[in-house]
Enzyme design. Structure first.
Site, mmCIF file in Angstrom:
data_model
loop_
_atom_site.group_PDB
_atom_site.id
_atom_site.type_symbol
_atom_site.label_atom_id
_atom_site.label_comp_id
_atom_site.label_asym_id
_atom_site.label_seq_id
_atom_site.Cartn_x
_atom_site.Cartn_y
_atom_site.Cartn_z
ATOM 1 C CG ASP A 169 -1.720 1.210 1.421
ATOM 2 O OD1 ASP A 169 -2.498 1.535 0.513
ATOM 3 O OD2 ASP A 169 -1.581 1.869 2.464
ATOM 4 C CG ASP B 23 -2.228 7.370 0.149
ATOM 5 O OD1 ASP B 23 -1.402 8.257 -0.105
ATOM 6 O OD2 ASP B 23 -3.086 6.980 -0.670
ATOM 7 C CB THR C 37 -2.190 3.112 -3.864
ATOM 8 O OG1 THR C 37 -2.747 4.251 -3.201
ATOM 9 C CG2 THR C 37 -2.009 3.445 -5.342
ATOM 10 C CE LYS D 297 -5.237 -1.318 -1.339
ATOM 11 N NZ LYS D 297 -4.133 -0.607 -0.656
ATOM 12 C CG ASP E 64 -2.011 2.633 6.306
ATOM 13 O OD1 ASP E 64 -2.348 2.182 5.191
ATOM 14 O OD2 ASP E 64 -2.340 3.763 6.706
#
Length: 212
Positions: free
Chosen positions: A13, A15, A110, A142, A167
């Site tokens: 990922d 961000d 992402t 996602k 995250d």
């Protein structure tokens, strides 16, 4: 130090994981809310695509404009925040370079738009990535597993042999549903325990090793 066996591919990922932009994204959403509070809290927007966030904001009556204007505003403001400069997360470059040294291909997976991802990749070094999977490159984003499945497919790797780095609960759900092992560096609370999940406070604590 956390030692993880060399994966067939590293699917990471962006961000909040490689660069500290998750909080910039949430700050953009908070600015749009202008004091209004979403029912599930601001953290519920962590890891969300611009489109999903705009739909949710409009559906909850929290956006000052219709969907298209809301999505365009979020895209413009977040893009500007990233263009103004990003901070690379501690240990991120070291992890990417460790994968490269072991011959492990890396995909960026992402929920951000491609133009934002390309800005970040230019900071991290395009040579560190074999594939970019960005918002809109797959039919579903996602927390659906499709972005991770697409990245594994592009690298000709079995998802079960891949290590995903995430995250947020949204991203972790996507990676686990794809069948990946997951390394999570939480930027927001709510990531549940799972046998295939390793939690760490920082990528600085992680090393990749060749299995004996």
């Amino acid at each position: 130090m956390i030692q993880l066996d060399r994966p067939a591919a590293l699917l990471t990922d962006m961000d909040g994981t490689l660069v500290d932009t998750e909080h910039a994204w949430l700050a953009v959403v908070e600015r749009l809310l202008d004091g209004r509070r979403p029912a599930a809290g601001l953290d519920a927007y962590a890891g969300a695509t611009i489109q999903d966030a705009a739909r949710r904001l409009v559906a909850e009556g929290l956006a000052p404009w219709p969907y298209e204007e809301t999505a365009a505003w979020l895209d413009r403001e977040f893009g500007a925040a990233v263009a103004a400069g990003v901070r690379v997360q501690p240990g991120a470059v070291r992890l990417l370079d460790a994968a490269r040294a072991l011959g492990v291909p890396v995909a960026l997976v992402t929920a951000s738009e491609r133009h934002v991802a390309e800005l970040v990749v230019s900071v991290l070094g395009a040579e560190r990535f074999s594939v970019l999977v960005t918002n809109g490159d797959t039919e579903r984003g996602k927390p659906h597993p499709e972005p991770y499945l697409a990245a594994a497919r592009a690298l000709r790797a079995d998802p079960a042999d891949c290590l995903a780095v995430e995250d947020t609960p949204t991203g972790v759900a996507a990676a686990l549903a794809a069948g990946c092992r997951v390394l999570a560096v939480p930027s927001v609370p709510g990531i549940p325990a799972d046998p295939r999940l390793t939690l760490t406070a920082s990528l600085e604590t992680v090393t990749l090793t060749r299995p004996l």
